[in-house]
Design a protein around this motif. Structure first.
Motif, mmCIF file in Angstrom:
data_model
loop_
_atom_site.group_PDB
_atom_site.id
_atom_site.type_symbol
_atom_site.label_atom_id
_atom_site.label_comp_id
_atom_site.label_asym_id
_atom_site.label_seq_id
_atom_site.Cartn_x
_atom_site.Cartn_y
_atom_site.Cartn_z
ATOM 1 N N ASN A 70 -32.045 110.497 9.499
ATOM 2 C CA ASN A 70 -32.828 111.327 10.415
ATOM 3 C C ASN A 70 -34.125 111.797 9.764
ATOM 4 O O ASN A 70 -35.178 111.813 10.405
ATOM 5 C CB ASN A 70 -32.008 112.525 10.900
ATOM 6 C CG ASN A 70 -30.958 112.135 11.906
ATOM 7 O OD1 ASN A 70 -31.074 111.116 12.579
ATOM 8 N ND2 ASN A 70 -29.917 112.944 12.004
ATOM 9 N N GLN A 72 -35.762 110.262 7.352
ATOM 10 C CA GLN A 72 -36.651 109.089 7.242
ATOM 11 C C GLN A 72 -37.321 108.787 8.575
ATOM 12 O O GLN A 72 -38.520 108.525 8.614
ATOM 13 C CB GLN A 72 -35.860 107.870 6.769
ATOM 14 C CG GLN A 72 -35.466 107.909 5.334
ATOM 15 C CD GLN A 72 -34.628 106.706 4.937
ATOM 16 O OE1 GLN A 72 -34.297 105.858 5.768
ATOM 17 N NE2 GLN A 72 -34.259 106.635 3.671
ATOM 18 N N TYR A 73 -36.582 108.824 9.645
ATOM 19 C CA TYR A 73 -37.152 108.520 10.964
ATOM 20 C C TYR A 73 -38.141 109.603 11.392
ATOM 21 O O TYR A 73 -39.142 109.320 12.033
ATOM 22 C CB TYR A 73 -36.059 108.339 12.005
ATOM 23 C CG TYR A 73 -35.257 107.086 11.788
ATOM 24 C CD1 TYR A 73 -35.861 105.868 11.490
ATOM 25 C CD2 TYR A 73 -33.877 107.108 11.871
ATOM 26 C CE1 TYR A 73 -35.126 104.728 11.273
ATOM 27 C CE2 TYR A 73 -33.129 105.947 11.655
ATOM 28 C CZ TYR A 73 -33.763 104.772 11.363
ATOM 29 O OH TYR A 73 -33.028 103.627 11.153
ATOM 30 N N THR A 74 -37.866 110.851 11.045
ATOM 31 C CA THR A 74 -38.770 111.935 11.373
ATOM 32 C C THR A 74 -40.079 111.786 10.607
ATOM 33 O O THR A 74 -41.164 112.018 11.165
ATOM 34 C CB THR A 74 -38.113 113.297 11.061
ATOM 35 O OG1 THR A 74 -36.887 113.390 11.765
ATOM 36 C CG2 THR A 74 -39.014 114.454 11.442
ATOM 37 N N ARG A 76 -41.416 109.000 9.563
ATOM 38 C CA ARG A 76 -42.148 107.854 10.135
ATOM 39 C C ARG A 76 -42.829 108.232 11.450
ATOM 40 O O ARG A 76 -43.903 107.748 11.753
ATOM 41 C CB ARG A 76 -41.198 106.692 10.397
ATOM 42 C CG ARG A 76 -40.779 105.979 9.161
ATOM 43 C CD ARG A 76 -39.934 104.789 9.521
ATOM 44 N NE ARG A 76 -39.340 104.195 8.341
ATOM 45 C CZ ARG A 76 -38.438 103.250 8.368
ATOM 46 N NH1 ARG A 76 -37.986 102.798 9.527
ATOM 47 N NH2 ARG A 76 -37.952 102.753 7.254
ATOM 48 N N ALA A 77 -42.187 109.092 12.211
ATOM 49 C CA ALA A 77 -42.727 109.486 13.514
ATOM 50 C C ALA A 77 -43.956 110.375 13.367
ATOM 51 O O ALA A 77 -44.819 110.381 14.229
ATOM 52 C CB ALA A 77 -41.670 110.187 14.343
#
Length: 78
Positions: A70, A72-74, A76-77
């Motif tokens: 989560n 990592q994805y945050t 990237r966003a």
């Protein structure tokens, strides 16, 4: 996918059985003082405590990995 789940389940079942059999052997063939040292004071519930420990460790690892993904994805966003 289902083959993997099946074989992981078989592996877990074999592992639990092996631990249970090993602990039963230790319980039957060691003196009481050694059993107290190896298995602890509550010797009747060792297999259940072992299984509970495995489930708790799995859940903690799963939650940590989920938080990492989560994060990592945050990143990237943003």
């Amino acid at each position: 996918m289902f083959k993997r789940i099946f074989w992981v389940g078989v592996g877990v079942a074999i592992g639990v059985m092996a631990v249970t059999k090993a602990q039963a052997y230790v319980k039957a063939n060691t003196p009481d003082a050694a059993r107290q040292f190896l298995l602890g004071p509550d010797q009747d519930n060792v297999p259940m405590k072992t299984l509970e420990g495995l489930v708790n460790e799995f859940n903690a690892t799963r939650r940590a990995r989920e938080a990492e993904l989560n994060r990592q994805y945050t990143e990237r966003a943003n």
